[in-house]
Design an enzyme around this catalytic site. Sequence first.
Site, short mmCIF file in Angstrom:
data_model
loop_
_atom_site.label_atom_id
_atom_site.label_comp_id
_atom_site.label_asym_id
_atom_site.label_seq_id
_atom_site.Cartn_x
_atom_site.Cartn_y
_atom_site.Cartn_z
CG ASP A 19 38.48 27.99 39.31
OD1 ASP A 19 38.86 26.84 39.59
OD2 ASP A 19 38.57 28.46 38.17
CG ASP A 61 42.08 30.32 36.84
OD1 ASP A 61 42.09 29.44 35.97
OD2 ASP A 61 41.88 31.52 36.60
CG HIS A 63 46.31 31.67 35.31
ND1 HIS A 63 45.86 30.61 34.56
CD2 HIS A 63 45.22 32.46 35.51
CE1 HIS A 63 44.56 30.76 34.33
NE2 HIS A 63 44.15 31.86 34.89
CG HIS A 80 42.94 35.91 37.15
ND1 HIS A 80 43.02 36.42 35.88
CD2 HIS A 80 42.57 34.61 37.01
CE1 HIS A 80 42.71 35.48 35.00
NE2 HIS A 80 42.44 34.36 35.67
CE LYS A 105 39.66 25.97 36.55
NZ LYS A 105 39.91 27.32 36.04
CB CYS A 144 35.91 28.29 35.81
SG CYS A 144 37.31 29.10 35.00
C1 VGL Z 1 37.79 32.31 35.64
C2 VGL Z 1 38.03 34.18 34.32
C3 VGL Z 1 39.38 33.92 34.18
C4 VGL Z 1 36.88 31.44 36.46
C5 VGL Z 1 39.13 32.04 35.50
O1 VGL Z 1 37.37 30.73 37.37
O2 VGL Z 1 35.66 31.47 36.22
N1 VGL Z 1 37.24 33.37 35.03
N2 VGL Z 1 39.92 32.86 34.76
ZN ZN Z 2 42.06 32.51 34.86
#
Ligand code: VGL
Ligand code: ZN
Length: 198
Positions: A19, A61, A63, A80, A105, A144
């Site tokens: 990420d 990530d 979404h 995000h 993901k 993550c």
């Molecule tokens: C993450 C918070 C929300 C991460 C992803 O990649 O650590 N943290 N979504």
């Molecule tokens: Zn996230």
Amino acid sequence: MADVLPAAPAAGDALLVVDVQNDFLPGGSLAVPAGDAVLTPLNRALERFAGRGLPVFASRDWHPADHCSFRAQGGPWPPHCVAGTAGAEFAAALRLPAGTAVISKATTAARDAYSAFDGTDLHARLQALGVRRLVVGGLATDYCVQASVNDALALGYAVVVLRDGVAAVDVNPGDGERALAAMQQRGAVVAASEDLGP
Ligand code: VGL
Ligand code: ZN
């Protein structure tokens, strides 16, 4: 404390970069403090793996705009990493080699997934390549990265976490350090990107 990498990256090893996306970097919507400090160590790791022809995986990530983790939906986070937006792009300064396998993901609205293994084909792809050890870095240590490392250990991989290749959200001060200690407790080796060798 096993603090030194037992060997330079070799057959059976893969690198997992978790990420490293614009929204998690300074200026992003869910910026990890000092998130950009991971870029140089991760580029060093990427070079070590790519230079030896070893597999590189990059999770993201990814979404939908109405994801359940967003505050408007009652979740804990600002919006995000909405799929297809600039904030969801990998950091431009991250030198992902050609052939990097991208793992998306948390792609459905109703469910969050911190681990790169959760709801993805990462394990199957690693198995197909004969990977037994994962070197892991990225964002964020306390979410993550930790979830991915815990799953990797539970699935039987040896895991090395790059301490200079991770950075934490630290919602509570010390979360990142506690996450590293917990990963180590479960069997992960914490090492530095320099330990990957010249
Ligand atoms: C993450 C918070 C929300 C991460 C992803 O990649 O650590 N943290 N979504
Ligand atoms: Zn996230």
